[in-house]
Write an enzyme that holds these catalytic residues in place. Structure first.
Site, short mmCIF file in Angstrom:
data_model
loop_
_atom_site.label_atom_id
_atom_site.label_comp_id
_atom_site.label_asym_id
_atom_site.label_seq_id
_atom_site.Cartn_x
_atom_site.Cartn_y
_atom_site.Cartn_z
N ASP A 90 4.01 -6.05 3.74
CA ASP A 90 3.81 -5.13 4.65
C ASP A 90 4.54 -5.23 5.87
O ASP A 90 5.27 -6.12 5.84
CB ASP A 90 2.32 -5.20 5.01
CG ASP A 90 1.60 -3.56 5.43
OD1 ASP A 90 2.27 -2.76 5.78
OD2 ASP A 90 0.53 -3.70 5.08
N HIS A 113 0.87 -1.36 -0.05
CA HIS A 113 0.18 0.15 -0.07
C HIS A 113 1.02 1.34 -0.23
O HIS A 113 2.01 1.41 0.70
CB HIS A 113 -0.96 0.08 1.07
CG HIS A 113 -0.48 0.12 2.55
ND1 HIS A 113 -0.24 1.40 2.93
CD2 HIS A 113 -0.20 -0.84 3.47
CE1 HIS A 113 -0.16 1.06 4.48
NE2 HIS A 113 0.27 -0.16 4.67
N HIS A 157 3.36 3.14 13.13
CA HIS A 157 2.66 4.11 13.11
C HIS A 157 3.05 5.50 13.97
O HIS A 157 2.26 6.22 14.34
CB HIS A 157 1.20 3.64 13.62
CG HIS A 157 0.43 2.94 12.71
ND1 HIS A 157 -1.00 2.74 12.67
CD2 HIS A 157 0.59 2.37 11.50
CE1 HIS A 157 -1.46 2.18 11.67
NE2 HIS A 157 -0.14 1.76 10.89
N GLU A 174 -5.16 1.37 2.39
CA GLU A 174 -5.32 0.31 3.19
C GLU A 174 -5.55 0.67 4.62
O GLU A 174 -6.00 -0.07 5.39
CB GLU A 174 -3.79 -0.14 2.97
CG GLU A 174 -3.52 -1.62 3.82
CD GLU A 174 -2.95 -1.57 5.15
OE1 GLU A 174 -3.09 -2.69 5.90
OE2 GLU A 174 -2.72 -0.42 5.66
N GLU A 175 -5.08 1.88 5.13
CA GLU A 175 -5.02 2.18 6.40
C GLU A 175 -6.37 2.44 6.96
O GLU A 175 -6.70 2.57 8.12
CB GLU A 175 -4.04 3.53 6.65
CG GLU A 175 -2.43 3.36 6.42
CD GLU A 175 -1.79 2.01 7.48
OE1 GLU A 175 -2.53 1.91 8.44
OE2 GLU A 175 -0.64 1.99 7.38
N ASP A 218 5.68 2.05 6.90
CA ASP A 218 4.61 1.41 6.82
C ASP A 218 3.72 2.21 5.92
O ASP A 218 3.15 3.20 5.90
CB ASP A 218 3.73 1.39 8.05
CG ASP A 218 2.41 0.76 7.92
OD1 ASP A 218 2.00 0.23 6.75
OD2 ASP A 218 1.59 0.57 8.89
ZN ZN Z 1 0.72 -1.33 6.49
#
Ligand code: ZN
Length: 365
Positions: free
Chosen positions: A234, A67, A326, A211-212, A181
């Site tokens: 990922d 992603h 994150h 995606e998130e 990410d």
């Molecule tokens: Zn991810």
């Protein structure tokens, strides 16, 4: 295979670009530029996914997905003093935004910088100094002293916001920055796709959007490609840090890409297809590529959405162990990523179309 220096350069371009969920355009431009060199076809679909194909000899279709989007914030209000209020887009937590410098991407595409500050310790009560305010109490200071000034700088409600952080190296092999990410997954997919030799199956490299916020791009891309099998690339949890017991590490940095068996709480994310997992392990062993087996206690990837597309698509995930997910200081080992690209290339080259097609089921009688 790509050198550490080359991989770092590619990853830096991708990670430093601004690609908040739903506004992935800057990342998409880089991906298209990279993939079109080697693909037989490249297209952008209605949601903004990039779909590149390298045609194989047979009729099998094998899909890779990584992603492009990164967790973000969005401007929800500008107050009369020029402070900017915001809401999260994706899994952003209070503790990861405090003290950060951010980029507000204005409607014209210009970037306005700001900071997310707190009351100084001098003014906070002792118990207040230890606590995190809620996100609705936070604000971005862009240096404006009125709403009119903020608007004149180009900031408006609905603008997306990302961390203002550039990728840097820590020592020879490790890097830290924002949006690893999943820009590392995108970089791994590009590296693998570029190195691909002749394959029996057609290989689809898909850089997905959103995606998130619910694996959205992967779902529509998988529907249109209708693949016989798919692998998402990922990041995953690496908790090999002080204060965590070894059985809770999930993965470790520098021990190779992780072949995921399960994710989501109690398996509600993806349970990887056993035949894909076995084959990935077989290929890794045969080619002496280091790997670790991953059992993740939470979180999931595009593979879960692809898995449940149409009448079902056997799916698996290759993960890049990453610390501090994150946050603006995500950290990983470049060699884990390069070995992931190696594993994907070898895997794609080794699978016959007939094997892939049988994964989707067969008539018994
Ligand atoms: Zn991810």
């Amino acid at each position: 295979m790509i050198s550490r220096e080359e991989f770092f350069k590619l990853l830096k371009r991708l990670a430093d670009a601004n690609g908040p969920t739903g506004r992935e355009g800057s990342v998409r431009d880089i991906v298209v530029e990279e993939l079109k060199e080697v693909a037989d076809e490249v297209r952008i679909d209605a949601l903004g996914n990039v779909i590149a194909v390298k045609k194989g000899r047979g009729s099998g279709r094998f899909m890779l997905a990584a992603h492009m989007d990164e967790i973000a914030l969005i401007v929800s209000y500008i107050d009369e003093k020029g402070f900017v209020k915001f809401l999260p887009v994706g899994g952003v937590m209070e503790r990861n935004v405090v003290g950060q410098r951010v980029r507000i991407i204005t409607r014209s595409g210009k970037v306005v910088r700001g900071v997310i500050g707190l009351k100084p310790p001098h003014a906070a009560k002792p118990e207040e100094a230890r606590q995190l305010p809620e996100m609705r109490e936070m604000f971005i200071d862009i240096g404006a002293s009125s709403r009119a000034e903020a608007e004149a700088m180009g900031v408006s409600v609905g603008d997306f916001i990302v961390f203002d952080r550039e990728l840097v190296r820590l020592g020879e092999k490790r890097v830290t920055g924002k949006a690893l990410d999943d820009r590392v997954g995108v970089a791994v997919m590009i590296a693998a796709f570029k190195e691909l030799g002749e394959t029996d199956a057609s290989i689809y490299a898909v850089a997905t959007v959103q995606e998130e916020v619910g694996l959205k791009g992967a779902r529509t891309a998988a529907f249109s490609i209708d693949p016989h099998a798919a692998i998402a690339i990922d990041v995953t949890i690496a908790q090999d840090i002080p204060g965590v017991e070894e059985h809770e590490y999930v993965t470790r940095l520098g021990k190779g890409p992780a072949i995921k068996v399960i994710d989501g709480r109690k398996g509600t994310g993806l349970i990887s297809d056993q035949r894909l997992v076995d084959k990935l392990i077989e290929v890794a062993k045969a080619k002496s590529i280091p790997f670790q087996v991953e059992v993740a206690p939470g979180g999931t990837t595009d593979a879960s959405a692809i898995n449940l597309t149409r009448e079902g698509v056997p799916a698996a995930t290759i993960s890049i162990p990453t610390r501090y997910l994150h946050s603006a200081v995500e950290l990983l080992d470049l060699d884990d990523a390069i070995n992931a690209a190696k594993l994907l290339k070898e895997f794609a080259e080794s699978i016959p179309s007939s094997w892939l097609e049988e994964l989707r089921g067969k008539r018994i009688k």
